[in-house]
Design a protein around this motif. Structure first.
Motif, PDB file in Angstrom:
ATOM      1  N   ALA A  13      -2.927  -4.025 -49.534  1.00 26.38           N
ATOM      2  CA  ALA A  13      -3.869  -3.313 -48.830  1.00 26.38           C
ATOM      3  C   ALA A  13      -5.044  -3.993 -48.556  1.00 26.38           C
ATOM      4  CB  ALA A  13      -4.119  -2.058 -49.659  1.00 26.38           C
ATOM      5  N   ILE A  14      -5.773  -4.802 -49.457  1.00 24.05           N
ATOM      6  CA  ILE A  14      -6.854  -5.481 -49.212  1.00 24.05           C
ATOM      7  C   ILE A  14      -6.832  -6.368 -48.028  1.00 24.05           C
ATOM      8  CG2 ILE A  14      -8.478  -7.271 -50.494  1.00 24.05           C
ATOM      9  CD1 ILE A  14      -7.994  -6.017 -52.968  1.00 24.05           C
ATOM     10  N   LEU A  15      -5.737  -7.025 -47.898  1.00 19.10           N
ATOM     11  CA  LEU A  15      -5.409  -8.202 -46.915  1.00 19.10           C
ATOM     12  C   LEU A  15      -5.442  -7.430 -45.456  1.00 19.10           C
ATOM     13  CD1 LEU A  15      -4.767 -10.968 -45.943  1.00 19.10           C
ATOM     14  CD2 LEU A  15      -2.237 -10.137 -46.280  1.00 19.10           C
ATOM     15  N   ILE A  16      -4.827  -6.176 -45.473  1.00 20.02           N
ATOM     16  CA  ILE A  16      -4.573  -5.709 -44.176  1.00 20.02           C
ATOM     17  C   ILE A  16      -5.945  -5.032 -43.697  1.00 20.02           C
ATOM     18  CG2 ILE A  16      -3.634  -3.645 -42.911  1.00 20.02           C
ATOM     19  CD1 ILE A  16      -1.077  -4.119 -44.393  1.00 20.02           C
ATOM     20  N   CYS A  17      -6.817  -4.520 -44.814  1.00 26.17           N
ATOM     21  CA  CYS A  17      -8.035  -4.048 -44.499  1.00 26.17           C
ATOM     22  C   CYS A  17      -9.182  -5.017 -43.914  1.00 26.17           C
ATOM     23  CB  CYS A  17      -8.800  -3.512 -45.712  1.00 26.17           C
ATOM     24  SG  CYS A  17      -8.058  -1.848 -46.142  1.00 26.17           S
ATOM     25  N   VAL A  22     -11.659  -7.747 -39.299  1.00 29.66           N
ATOM     26  CA  VAL A  22     -11.787  -8.832 -38.312  1.00 29.66           C
ATOM     27  C   VAL A  22     -11.386  -8.746 -36.876  1.00 29.66           C
ATOM     28  CG1 VAL A  22     -10.934 -11.224 -37.685  1.00 29.66           C
ATOM     29  CG2 VAL A  22     -11.629 -10.606 -40.018  1.00 29.66           C
ATOM     30  N   PHE A  23     -10.408  -7.662 -36.685  1.00 29.91           N
ATOM     31  CA  PHE A  23      -9.812  -7.266 -35.399  1.00 29.91           C
ATOM     32  C   PHE A  23     -11.125  -6.403 -34.926  1.00 29.91           C
ATOM     33  CE2 PHE A  23      -5.297  -7.254 -36.838  1.00 29.91           C
ATOM     34  CZ  PHE A  23      -5.162  -8.449 -36.474  1.00 29.91           C
ATOM     35  N   PHE A  24     -11.560  -5.673 -35.589  1.00 29.08           N
ATOM     36  CA  PHE A  24     -12.664  -4.719 -35.087  1.00 29.08           C
ATOM     37  C   PHE A  24     -13.988  -5.458 -34.678  1.00 29.08           C
ATOM     38  CE2 PHE A  24     -16.667  -2.083 -35.814  1.00 29.08           C
ATOM     39  CZ  PHE A  24     -16.411  -1.116 -34.899  1.00 29.08           C
ATOM     40  N   LEU A  25     -14.400  -6.637 -35.526  1.00 22.58           N
ATOM     41  CA  LEU A  25     -15.530  -7.334 -34.975  1.00 22.58           C
ATOM     42  C   LEU A  25     -15.314  -8.204 -33.950  1.00 22.58           C
ATOM     43  CD1 LEU A  25     -16.852  -8.518 -38.439  1.00 22.58           C
ATOM     44  CD2 LEU A  25     -17.874  -6.679 -37.041  1.00 22.58           C
ATOM     45  N   ILE A  26     -14.230  -8.589 -33.634  1.00 23.24           N
ATOM     46  CA  ILE A  26     -13.762  -9.629 -32.547  1.00 23.24           C
ATOM     47  C   ILE A  26     -13.582  -8.758 -31.155  1.00 23.24           C
ATOM     48  CG2 ILE A  26     -11.756 -10.770 -31.483  1.00 23.24           C
ATOM     49  CD1 ILE A  26     -11.456 -12.219 -34.166  1.00 23.24           C
ATOM     50  N   ASP A  27     -13.029  -7.290 -31.488  1.00 22.43           N
ATOM     51  CA  ASP A  27     -12.982  -6.529 -30.534  1.00 22.43           C
ATOM     52  C   ASP A  27     -14.090  -6.042 -29.889  1.00 22.43           C
ATOM     53  OD1 ASP A  27     -10.849  -5.202 -28.934  1.00 22.43           O
ATOM     54  OD2 ASP A  27     -11.707  -3.332 -29.419  1.00 22.43           O
ATOM     55  N   ARG A  28     -15.279  -5.819 -30.755  1.00 20.70           N
ATOM     56  CA  ARG A  28     -16.642  -5.408 -30.282  1.00 20.70           C
ATOM     57  C   ARG A  28     -17.168  -6.574 -29.557  1.00 20.70           C
ATOM     58  NH1 ARG A  28     -19.120  -0.758 -31.034  1.00 20.70           N
ATOM     59  NH2 ARG A  28     -20.814  -1.810 -31.637  1.00 20.70           N
ATOM     60  N   VAL A  29     -17.034  -7.939 -29.847  1.00 17.09           N
ATOM     61  CA  VAL A  29     -17.717  -9.051 -29.095  1.00 17.09           C
ATOM     62  C   VAL A  29     -16.781  -9.402 -27.896  1.00 17.09           C
ATOM     63  CG1 VAL A  29     -18.129 -11.529 -29.246  1.00 17.09           C
ATOM     64  CG2 VAL A  29     -18.292 -10.189 -31.135  1.00 17.09           C
ATOM     65  N   ASN A  30     -15.320  -9.251 -27.797  1.00 16.08           N
ATOM     66  CA  ASN A  30     -14.820  -9.565 -26.927  1.00 16.08           C
ATOM     67  C   ASN A  30     -13.780  -8.316 -26.366  1.00 16.08           C
ATOM     68  OD1 ASN A  30     -13.432 -10.786 -24.471  1.00 16.08           O
ATOM     69  ND2 ASN A  30     -13.138 -12.753 -25.543  1.00 16.08           N
ATOM     70  N   LYS A  31     -14.025  -7.602 -25.597  1.00 18.29           N
ATOM     71  CA  LYS A  31     -13.190  -6.452 -25.199  1.00 18.29           C
ATOM     72  C   LYS A  31     -11.804  -6.843 -24.473  1.00 18.29           C
ATOM     73  CE  LYS A  31     -16.169  -2.741 -25.802  1.00 18.29           C
ATOM     74  NZ  LYS A  31     -15.894  -1.986 -26.803  1.00 18.29           N
ATOM     75  N   ALA A  32     -11.761  -7.883 -23.703  1.00 12.34           N
ATOM     76  CA  ALA A  32     -10.642  -8.371 -23.143  1.00 12.34           C
ATOM     77  C   ALA A  32      -9.554  -8.804 -24.060  1.00 12.34           C
ATOM     78  CB  ALA A  32     -11.099  -9.594 -22.301  1.00 12.34           C
ATOM     79  N   MET A  33      -9.852  -9.178 -25.313  1.00 10.18           N
ATOM     80  CA  MET A  33      -8.828  -9.708 -26.207  1.00 10.18           C
ATOM     81  C   MET A  33      -7.758  -8.507 -26.748  1.00 10.18           C
ATOM     82  SD  MET A  33     -10.334 -12.695 -28.363  1.00 10.18           S
ATOM     83  CE  MET A  33      -8.719 -13.415 -28.775  1.00 10.18           C
ATOM     84  N   ASN A  34      -8.634  -7.109 -26.445  1.00  8.90           N
ATOM     85  CA  ASN A  34      -7.567  -5.932 -26.866  1.00  8.90           C
ATOM     86  C   ASN A  34      -7.241  -5.809 -28.270  1.00  8.90           C
ATOM     87  OD1 ASN A  34      -6.950  -3.483 -26.244  1.00  8.90           O
ATOM     88  ND2 ASN A  34      -5.121  -4.119 -24.917  1.00  8.90           N
ATOM     89  N   PHE A  35      -7.802  -6.250 -29.210  1.00  9.02           N
ATOM     90  CA  PHE A  35      -7.186  -6.277 -30.683  1.00  9.02           C
ATOM     91  C   PHE A  35      -7.072  -4.888 -31.458  1.00  9.02           C
ATOM     92  CE2 PHE A  35      -8.884 -10.761 -31.297  1.00  9.02           C
ATOM     93  CZ  PHE A  35      -7.459 -11.197 -31.636  1.00  9.02           C
ATOM     94  N   ILE A  36      -7.789  -4.043 -30.959  1.00 12.84           N
ATOM     95  CA  ILE A  36      -7.612  -2.601 -31.609  1.00 12.84           C
ATOM     96  C   ILE A  36      -6.465  -1.608 -30.775  1.00 12.84           C
ATOM     97  CG2 ILE A  36      -8.759  -0.660 -32.111  1.00 12.84           C
ATOM     98  CD1 ILE A  36      -9.783  -2.624 -34.068  1.00 12.84           C
ATOM     99  N   ASP A  37      -6.325  -1.865 -29.681  1.00 13.00           N
ATOM    100  CA  ASP A  37      -5.302  -1.088 -28.881  1.00 13.00           C
ATOM    101  C   ASP A  37      -4.065  -1.749 -28.549  1.00 13.00           C
ATOM    102  OD1 ASP A  37      -4.342   1.136 -27.647  1.00 13.00           O
ATOM    103  OD2 ASP A  37      -5.260   0.877 -25.712  1.00 13.00           O
ATOM    104  N   ASN A  38      -3.627  -2.359 -29.529  1.00 16.69           N
ATOM    105  CA  ASN A  38      -2.356  -3.259 -29.650  1.00 16.69           C
ATOM    106  C   ASN A  38      -1.261  -2.656 -30.427  1.00 16.69           C
ATOM    107  OD1 ASN A  38      -0.911  -5.426 -29.092  1.00 16.69           O
ATOM    108  ND2 ASN A  38      -2.066  -6.990 -29.978  1.00 16.69           N
ATOM    109  N   GLY A  39      -0.238  -2.912 -30.001  1.00 20.10           N
ATOM    110  CA  GLY A  39       0.987  -2.198 -30.770  1.00 20.10           C
ATOM    111  C   GLY A  39       1.178  -3.099 -32.016  1.00 20.10           C
ATOM    112  N   LEU A  40       0.962  -4.309 -32.272  1.00 20.76           N
ATOM    113  CA  LEU A  40       0.823  -4.982 -33.507  1.00 20.76           C
ATOM    114  C   LEU A  40      -0.212  -4.061 -34.458  1.00 20.76           C
ATOM    115  CD1 LEU A  40       1.714  -7.273 -35.397  1.00 20.76           C
ATOM    116  CD2 LEU A  40       0.011  -8.540 -34.625  1.00 20.76           C
ATOM    117  N   THR A  41      -1.440  -3.848 -34.130  1.00 24.28           N
ATOM    118  CA  THR A  41      -2.567  -3.331 -34.748  1.00 24.28           C
ATOM    119  C   THR A  41      -2.107  -1.920 -35.456  1.00 24.28           C
ATOM    120  OG1 THR A  41      -3.859  -2.812 -33.096  1.00 24.28           O
ATOM    121  CG2 THR A  41      -4.493  -4.940 -34.152  1.00 24.28           C
TER     122      THR A  41
END
Length: 101
Positions: A13-17, A22-41
């Motif tokens: 749980a700590i690892l996934i959190c 990290v996904f949230f922060l990267i997605d805020r900086v670069n929206k083109a990477m689309n980390f949050i709206d991804n099937g894996l996430t």
């Protein structure tokens, strides 16, 4: 096996959190990477929710078992005492310091 799983799941749980932070922060900086709206996430979010539920269930169960083991035998019953009987705290005598005035 179950004990090993109980020790491993909080770490998962700590690892996934941390991954989600990290996904949230990267997605805020670069929206083109689309980390949050991804099937894996979305799959990771499902795993995080299930692990969180399992951890909450196991901790509450462990806490309930611990309370049962610590409770004295006659604790649940109410014992009537006579009205003129002193309370437990009143029965205790103060310690003497050994000094005389």
């Amino acid at each position: 096996m179950l004990d090993r799983l109980r020790r491993l799941l909080p770490h998962a749980a700590i690892l996934i959190c941390n991954m989600y932070i990290v996904f949230f922060l990267i997605d805020r900086v670069n929206k083109a990477m689309n980390f949050i709206d991804n099937g894996l996430t979305k799959g990771l979010l499902l795993a995080l929710c299930l692990i969180g539920l399992w951890n909450a269930w196991s901790l509450s169960r462990r806490s309930r078992r611990g309370r049962r083991n610590r409770m004295p035998a006659g604790r649940g019953r109410t014992e009537a005492r006579p009205a003129n009987a002193p309370a437990r705290e009143a029965r205790r005598q103060p310690r003497s310091t050994g000094r005389t005035a």
